[in-house]
Design a protein around this motif. Structure first.
Motif, PDB file in Angstrom:
ATOM      1  N   ARG A  71      62.429  -8.095 -25.919  1.00  0.00           N
ATOM      2  CA  ARG A  71      61.163  -7.398 -26.165  1.00  0.00           C
ATOM      3  C   ARG A  71      60.108  -8.427 -26.511  1.00  0.00           C
ATOM      4  O   ARG A  71      60.300  -9.247 -27.402  1.00  0.00           O
ATOM      5  CB  ARG A  71      61.316  -6.403 -27.297  1.00  0.00           C
ATOM      6  N   GLY A  72      59.007  -8.357 -25.802  1.00  0.00           N
ATOM      7  CA  GLY A  72      57.924  -9.309 -25.999  1.00  0.00           C
ATOM      8  C   GLY A  72      57.938 -10.366 -24.908  1.00  0.00           C
ATOM      9  O   GLY A  72      58.904 -10.495 -24.162  1.00  0.00           O
ATOM     10  N   LYS A  73      56.847 -11.082 -24.812  1.00  0.00           N
ATOM     11  CA  LYS A  73      56.702 -12.129 -23.807  1.00  0.00           C
ATOM     12  C   LYS A  73      56.327 -13.425 -24.506  1.00  0.00           C
ATOM     13  O   LYS A  73      55.559 -13.412 -25.465  1.00  0.00           O
ATOM     14  CB  LYS A  73      55.583 -11.784 -22.826  1.00  0.00           C
ATOM     15  N   LEU A  74      56.858 -14.529 -24.016  1.00  0.00           N
ATOM     16  CA  LEU A  74      56.416 -15.835 -24.487  1.00  0.00           C
ATOM     17  C   LEU A  74      55.387 -16.346 -23.489  1.00  0.00           C
ATOM     18  O   LEU A  74      55.721 -16.684 -22.354  1.00  0.00           O
ATOM     19  CB  LEU A  74      57.584 -16.814 -24.588  1.00  0.00           C
ATOM     20  N   ILE A  75      54.153 -16.359 -23.922  1.00  0.00           N
ATOM     21  CA  ILE A  75      53.054 -16.741 -23.037  1.00  0.00           C
ATOM     22  C   ILE A  75      52.910 -18.252 -23.038  1.00  0.00           C
ATOM     23  O   ILE A  75      52.773 -18.881 -24.084  1.00  0.00           O
ATOM     24  CB  ILE A  75      51.755 -16.036 -23.462  1.00  0.00           C
ATOM     25  N   ILE A  76      52.934 -18.807 -21.833  1.00  0.00           N
ATOM     26  CA  ILE A  76      52.788 -20.250 -21.653  1.00  0.00           C
ATOM     27  C   ILE A  76      51.315 -20.610 -21.646  1.00  0.00           C
ATOM     28  O   ILE A  76      50.879 -21.526 -22.330  1.00  0.00           O
ATOM     29  CB  ILE A  76      53.459 -20.696 -20.332  1.00  0.00           C
ATOM     30  N   GLN A  77      50.532 -19.877 -20.852  1.00  0.00           N
ATOM     31  CA  GLN A  77      49.092 -20.108 -20.750  1.00  0.00           C
ATOM     32  C   GLN A  77      48.400 -18.780 -20.487  1.00  0.00           C
ATOM     33  O   GLN A  77      49.004 -17.847 -19.968  1.00  0.00           O
ATOM     34  CB  GLN A  77      48.761 -21.024 -19.562  1.00  0.00           C
ATOM     35  N   SER A  78      47.118 -18.725 -20.801  1.00  0.00           N
ATOM     36  CA  SER A  78      46.325 -17.538 -20.488  1.00  0.00           C
ATOM     37  C   SER A  78      44.939 -17.987 -20.049  1.00  0.00           C
ATOM     38  O   SER A  78      44.494 -19.089 -20.382  1.00  0.00           O
ATOM     39  CB  SER A  78      46.214 -16.623 -21.715  1.00  0.00           C
ATOM     40  N   ALA A  79      44.286 -17.131 -19.278  1.00  0.00           N
ATOM     41  CA  ALA A  79      42.927 -17.446 -18.819  1.00  0.00           C
ATOM     42  C   ALA A  79      42.198 -16.146 -18.502  1.00  0.00           C
ATOM     43  O   ALA A  79      42.814 -15.154 -18.110  1.00  0.00           O
ATOM     44  CB  ALA A  79      42.966 -18.334 -17.585  1.00  0.00           C
ATOM     45  N   LYS A  80      40.899 -16.155 -18.673  1.00  0.00           N
ATOM     46  CA  LYS A  80      40.049 -15.025 -18.308  1.00  0.00           C
ATOM     47  C   LYS A  80      39.498 -15.336 -16.919  1.00  0.00           C
ATOM     48  O   LYS A  80      38.877 -16.374 -16.699  1.00  0.00           O
ATOM     49  CB  LYS A  80      38.910 -14.894 -19.324  1.00  0.00           C
ATOM     50  N   VAL A  81      39.766 -14.446 -15.964  1.00  0.00           N
ATOM     51  CA  VAL A  81      39.281 -14.620 -14.601  1.00  0.00           C
ATOM     52  C   VAL A  81      38.474 -13.380 -14.257  1.00  0.00           C
ATOM     53  O   VAL A  81      39.039 -12.298 -14.108  1.00  0.00           O
ATOM     54  CB  VAL A  81      40.445 -14.812 -13.606  1.00  0.00           C
TER      55      VAL A  81
END
Length: 132
Positions: A71-81
């Motif tokens: 349960r849950g995600k390990l986010i490596i990177q994020s960006a607003k596009v």
């Protein structure tokens, strides 16, 4: 224990991205269905994007030899596009890195074990395409 196997899997999946996740806290609960383990991670290097400290919950069988659920995600990177939030995250059940829209569950691309470099390339291409 299972948490070290999870940590090693995560760091293998992200090794070509030069990002590492370290367990900073572990909480265990035993139930009749198995063992629930909350793992808190610190992402290094820290990117100051709100995802430097993350938590997932892992459910295993009583022998702790198999992941039954994550349960849950390990986010490596994020960006607003444009008007979309794009994330690159780890799927421990599939042993893959996924590039996805954060609120849409619209999987843009999925990369198998050992293919994280292509995930990084595609993630950056999506960002560049969004700037046009």
């Amino acid at each position: 224990m299972i948490e070290r196997i999870v940590e090693n899997n995560i760091n293998f999946l992200t090794s070509c991205l030069y990002i590492r996740f370290s367990i900073i806290n572990i909480k265990r609960e035993t139930s009749e269905n198995g063992i629930k383990i909350k793992l808190e991670f610190k992402r290094e290097p820290m990117l100051n994007d709100g995802f430097d400290y993350q938590q997932i919950e892992v459910i295993t069988d009583n022998s702790q030899s198999e992941l039954l659920e994550v349960r849950g995600k390990l986010i490596i990177q994020s960006a607003k596009v444009r008007d979309k939030d794009i994330i690159m995250y780890i799927d421990l059940i599939k042993n893959s890195v996924i590039v996805d829209e954060i609120y849409n569950e619209n999987v843009l691309r999925e990369f198998e074990l050992g293919d994280c470099k292509n995930a990084d390339i595609i993630f950056n291409e999506i960002i560049e395409e969004g700037k046009k």
